[in-house]
Scaffold this motif. Structure first.
Motif, PDB file in Angstrom:
ATOM      1  N   PHE A   5      14.992 -15.260  -7.509  1.00 50.09           N
ATOM      2  CA  PHE A   5      16.304 -15.881  -7.315  1.00 50.09           C
ATOM      3  C   PHE A   5      17.336 -14.842  -6.889  1.00 50.09           C
ATOM      4  CE2 PHE A   5      20.468 -16.836  -9.160  1.00 50.09           C
ATOM      5  CZ  PHE A   5      20.775 -17.987  -8.444  1.00 50.09           C
ATOM      6  N   PHE A   6      17.389 -13.725  -7.590  1.00 45.01           N
ATOM      7  CA  PHE A   6      18.379 -12.702  -7.268  1.00 45.01           C
ATOM      8  C   PHE A   6      18.083 -12.019  -5.944  1.00 45.01           C
ATOM      9  CE2 PHE A   6      19.335 -12.772 -11.906  1.00 45.01           C
ATOM     10  CZ  PHE A   6      20.656 -13.218 -11.758  1.00 45.01           C
TER      11      PHE A   6
ATOM     12  N   THR B  92      16.666 -13.519  -3.341  1.00 45.20           N
ATOM     13  CA  THR B  92      17.096 -14.495  -2.335  1.00 45.20           C
ATOM     14  C   THR B  92      18.615 -14.519  -2.220  1.00 45.20           C
ATOM     15  OG1 THR B  92      15.159 -15.828  -2.852  1.00 45.20           O
ATOM     16  CG2 THR B  92      16.902 -16.895  -1.620  1.00 45.20           C
ATOM     17  N   LEU B  93      19.294 -14.449  -3.335  1.00 42.40           N
ATOM     18  CA  LEU B  93      20.750 -14.412  -3.328  1.00 42.40           C
ATOM     19  C   LEU B  93      21.263 -13.154  -2.647  1.00 42.40           C
ATOM     20  CD1 LEU B  93      23.342 -15.821  -4.331  1.00 42.40           C
ATOM     21  CD2 LEU B  93      23.126 -14.470  -6.415  1.00 42.40           C
ATOM     22  N   ARG B  94      20.633 -12.027  -2.914  1.00 45.67           N
ATOM     23  CA  ARG B  94      21.019 -10.763  -2.273  1.00 45.67           C
ATOM     24  C   ARG B  94      20.841 -10.839  -0.767  1.00 45.67           C
ATOM     25  NH1 ARG B  94      18.331  -6.987  -0.074  1.00 45.67           N
ATOM     26  NH2 ARG B  94      16.364  -7.761  -0.878  1.00 45.67           N
TER      27      ARG B  94
END
Length: 88
Positions: free
Chosen positions: A6-7, A9-11
């Motif tokens: 998740f992080f 992909t967010l980055r």
């Protein structure tokens, strides 16, 4: 989806946002500085003098970099988001 994915992909999404906004923000900064310098040197304090040239420059740069922005967003969607949606 685990937390690391998740992080990551967010980055990647934030990085794509930065990359696609850099041309427009750079031109807005440069034109704003030039207009501000011109206003300081000539003591002309007209508000439309800062707005209209900056808007025109942003529109031109957006039109010129629209293909790059579209390719970047489509590549992020195709390579990162679609596999996540399909996979889980």
């Amino acid at each position: 989806m685990d937390e690391a994915l998740f992080f990551d992909t967010l980055r990647q999404g934030l990085w794509v946002a930065v990359i696609t906004s850099v041309p427009i923000l750079t031109v807005a900064l440069v034109v704003g500085l030039l207009i501000g310098l011109f206003q300081a040197l000539t003591s002309i304090q007209e508000m439309t003098l800062t707005f209209v040239p900056k808007l025109a420059a942003i529109v031109v740069v957006y039109w010129l970099s629209m293909g790059f922005m579209t390719q970047t967003l489509v590549a992020y969607f195709r390579d990162t988001l679609v596999p996540l949606i399909i996979g889980g």
